[in-house]
Design an enzyme around this catalytic site. Structure first.
Site, mmCIF file in Angstrom:
data_model
loop_
_atom_site.group_PDB
_atom_site.id
_atom_site.type_symbol
_atom_site.label_atom_id
_atom_site.label_comp_id
_atom_site.label_asym_id
_atom_site.label_seq_id
_atom_site.Cartn_x
_atom_site.Cartn_y
_atom_site.Cartn_z
ATOM 1 N N GLU A 314 -42.246 -8.587 -17.815
ATOM 2 C CA GLU A 314 -41.146 -9.546 -17.978
ATOM 3 C C GLU A 314 -40.495 -9.847 -16.631
ATOM 4 O OE1 GLU A 314 -38.552 -8.059 -21.029
ATOM 5 O OE2 GLU A 314 -40.180 -7.774 -22.451
ATOM 6 N N CYS A 406 -32.538 -9.429 -28.419
ATOM 7 C CA CYS A 406 -31.540 -9.551 -27.360
ATOM 8 C C CYS A 406 -31.093 -10.987 -27.135
ATOM 9 C CB CYS A 406 -32.074 -8.965 -26.055
ATOM 10 S SG CYS A 406 -33.668 -9.620 -25.527
#
Length: 629
Positions: A314, A406
């Protein structure tokens, strides 16, 4: 609660409220900047309040986040399994923060009962020494045993931010008391005089601690934030298979001149470091932030305002490594950068920060949720191939929630606080950074009354600003001129901005600003190999894309090549461009010149704002378009 003098919470009801007189500008409270529902941003905030926040609350219940607390206090069977990722508590905290900023924005009482129930639940689940994280209390890990991956301090950071926002916007300190007890434990354990040395594998607590200092006046909270930044890059964390760059633990913050590793973590860390600068004025820290900001935005940012080019970790890639179809471009990274870029503006000013915030709001952030406000993208690629398969965090179409959730609550809190990024003040001027229908209350130093902004932006480039009230002689109005505007007028006369990118006029006079929002073709830096030979279509702050739903019969998105010498035309459905459709060859590889060119079919295609793609049906999409020239 602290005995130290508290900040005037209502006046500081904004996501970044510096105490020190270090920066070049001051923010305004969210309640002082009212985005009107007649504009794009104000309508978005209303949708956030009416759809997104309630949806997030429902999903916290459905996903088990709240049951994780209930099992600890006996409200449900204690044998009920823990549900969700180890950091699932942070989603609860972000939704609370979203509610807090919505209270500050609109004064709503619609969520008061939910807040009462959830904060009471958190208080009852908290251990006597202040510790509170349901996954650890459920036995998934031992306390403080895995600072690299357990997210304990990250979870606390989001609790602190929610608690500070509630104190500032609603005047309630019940969550703040819970958060302070946990912070006290962390300070005793990991502080400058603590029992252990440790930092969190996921930066976020740093900016939260600075905001806690700003709210309470207790210097120890600022000292703890600075201590954690000082330790970053000293090998405190166990690197693991992804290496120390993943955690930004490969190089001390002040020595780092590039951004690296997990994009969200890096950008949250930079926001926290900039917050520390805004209170201490440490030049070395700001120098590092300047260089890192340039690296992030001039070498590693997608045209949409997204960050992170690698799925595996990521992470940021190398300079100019910006693949369109494999972009990770996590929504949370854009939100983290919005926080950072705003703090960098407060630190030293300049229109480049507002330009980036505008790009992020109108493109990457807007694309991350659907038109109804209840379905979300986690990753935001700039190309979707026709045969793309759904991945856990990169599905073909927006989802109502994610196992790692998230992004949806982060979107909710970002939109609720969006008014904070519209304007700022100094002792002599009010600056407008983002253009939307808005009423902005003047602080006493600049007179009395309201600055009214009226515009159809970004549909057109006319922005009318008037003062309904009085202003002292010498008070100025500063208006950001976006870097993309090739011609700008004020009250009908050509005008050039000052070196910082702002036009200034007497505040009492107001202004009619006209920006050039004609469609334009954009090319990438030649080292962005992934889009070499392609162009992107932009209009004003908006990035455009072509989508399969708009293709003529028999034409595939990936076969379209555009004519850049033919001016795009604004139409009711988007921007129409002249192009050709070139059928692909059958061979995967062929010797140059060995095959006859495929017949090109002239076509006209309509491009739509990237932010709106995927609202009709899943299908192919791309931002960067090959040329036929």
């Amino acid at each position: 609660m602290t005995d130290q003098p508290a900040s005037p919470s209502r006046a500081a009801a904004t996501p970044a409220a510096p105490r020190a007189d270090v920066g070049v500008a001051r923010p305004l409270p969210v309640g002082a900047v009212r985005l009107l529902p007649t504009g794009v941003l104000g309508a978005w905030q209303d949708r956030n309040a009416q759809a997104t926040i309630p949806h997030c609350i429902d999903q916290l219940e459905a996903a088990g986040n709240l049951d994780n607390y209930r099992r600890l206090v006996g409200d449900i069977d204690p044998a009920t399994p823990y549900r969700g990722f180890i950091f699932a508590d942070s989603d609860v905290h972000k939704v609370i923060e979203a509610v807090a900023w919505e209270i500050g924005r609109s004064g709503t009482t619609a969520f008061d009962g939910w807040l009462d129930e959830v904060i009471d639940l958190l208080a009852r689940a908290q251990e006597p020494d202040g510790y509170l994280m349901t996954a650890i209390q459920a036995g998934l890990r031992e306390r403080w045993a895995d600072l690299e991956n357990a997210h304990e301090l990250y979870v606390l950071g989001h609790m602190v931010q929610a608690a500070v926002a509630l104190q500032r916007c609603a005047g309630r300190d019940d969550l703040l008391r819970v958060a302070l007890r946990f912070v006290d434990l962390v300070d005793a354990t990991f502080g400058p005089d603590g029992e252990r040395v440790g930092i969190c594998g996921h930066p976020e607590i740093e900016t939260a601690l600075v905001e806690l200092y700003r709210e309470t006046g207790e210097q120890r909270h600022l000292a703890l934030a600075q201590h954690m930044i000082d330790l970053r890059g000293t090998g405190t964390l166990v690197a693991g298979g992804l290496g120390p760059q993943y955690f930004q633990d490969h190089e001390p913050v002040r020595q780092a001149r590039t951004v690296a590793g997990h994009a969200v973590r890096q950008l949250y860390l930079a926001a926290g470091a900039t917050d520390v600068y805004l209170e201490t004025g440490e030049a070395e820290l700001l120098d590092a932030m300047h260089d890192q900001w340039v690296d992030a935005h001039e070498r590693k940012m997608y045209i949409s305002g997204a960050f992170g080019s690698r799925h595996r970790d990521e992470a940021f890639g190398s300079a100019y490594e910006l693949p369109s179809d494999r972009a990770y471009a996590e929504t949370c990274a854009t939100i983290a950068d919005l926080h950072w870029s705003w703090r960098m503006f407060l630190a030293d000013g300049g229109s480049r920060y507002g330009d980036v915030v505008e790009r992020e709001i109108h493109n990457a952030l807007a694309a991350s949720l659907d038109a109804g406000g209840t379905r979300f993208f986690y990753a935001n690629p700039l190309q979707s191939r026709p045969d793309k398969h759904s991945e856990e965090s990169a599905p073909r179409e927006r989802l109502p929630w994610y196992p790692c959730a998230c992004c949806p609550p982060n979107i909710a809190r970002a939109v609720a606080q969006m008014g904070a990024y519209v304007a700022s003040v100094t002792d002599s001027e009010i600056a407008v950074h983002q253009f939307a229908d808005a009423d902005i209350d003047l602080p006493e130093a600049l007179g009395s009354g309201t600055v009214r902004v009226r515009t159809r932006y970004p549909e057109d480039g006319v922005v009318e600003v008037t003062l309904d009230g009085t202003a002292p002689a010498g008070a100025r109005l500063a208006l950001r001129v976006p870097a993309w505007s090739t011609s700008t007028t004020v009250d009908g006369r050509a005008a050039d901005p000052d070196p910082d990118g702002y036009l200034r006029v007497p505040l009492a006079d107001g202004a009619r600003l006209e920006l050039d929002v004609a469609p334009r073709w954009t090319v990438a830096h030649p080292r962005v190999d992934a889009v070499r030979g392609c162009v992107a279509l932009e209009r004003g702050p908006l990035v455009y894309a072509i989508e399969q739903a708009d293709m003529p019969d028999g034409v595939e998105v990936d076969d379209v090549r555009v004519h850049t010498d033919s001016p795009p035309r604004v139409t009711e459905g988007g921007v129409t461009v002249s192009a050709v459709a070139v059928p692909p060859p059958s061979a995967l590889y062929a010797t140059l010149g060995s095959t006859a060119p495929a017949p090109a079919r002239p076509v006209t295609v309509t491009a739509i704002p990237f932010a709106t793609w995927g609202n009709r049906t899943p299908g192919a999409m791309r931002v960067w378009l090959p040329t036929a020239d």
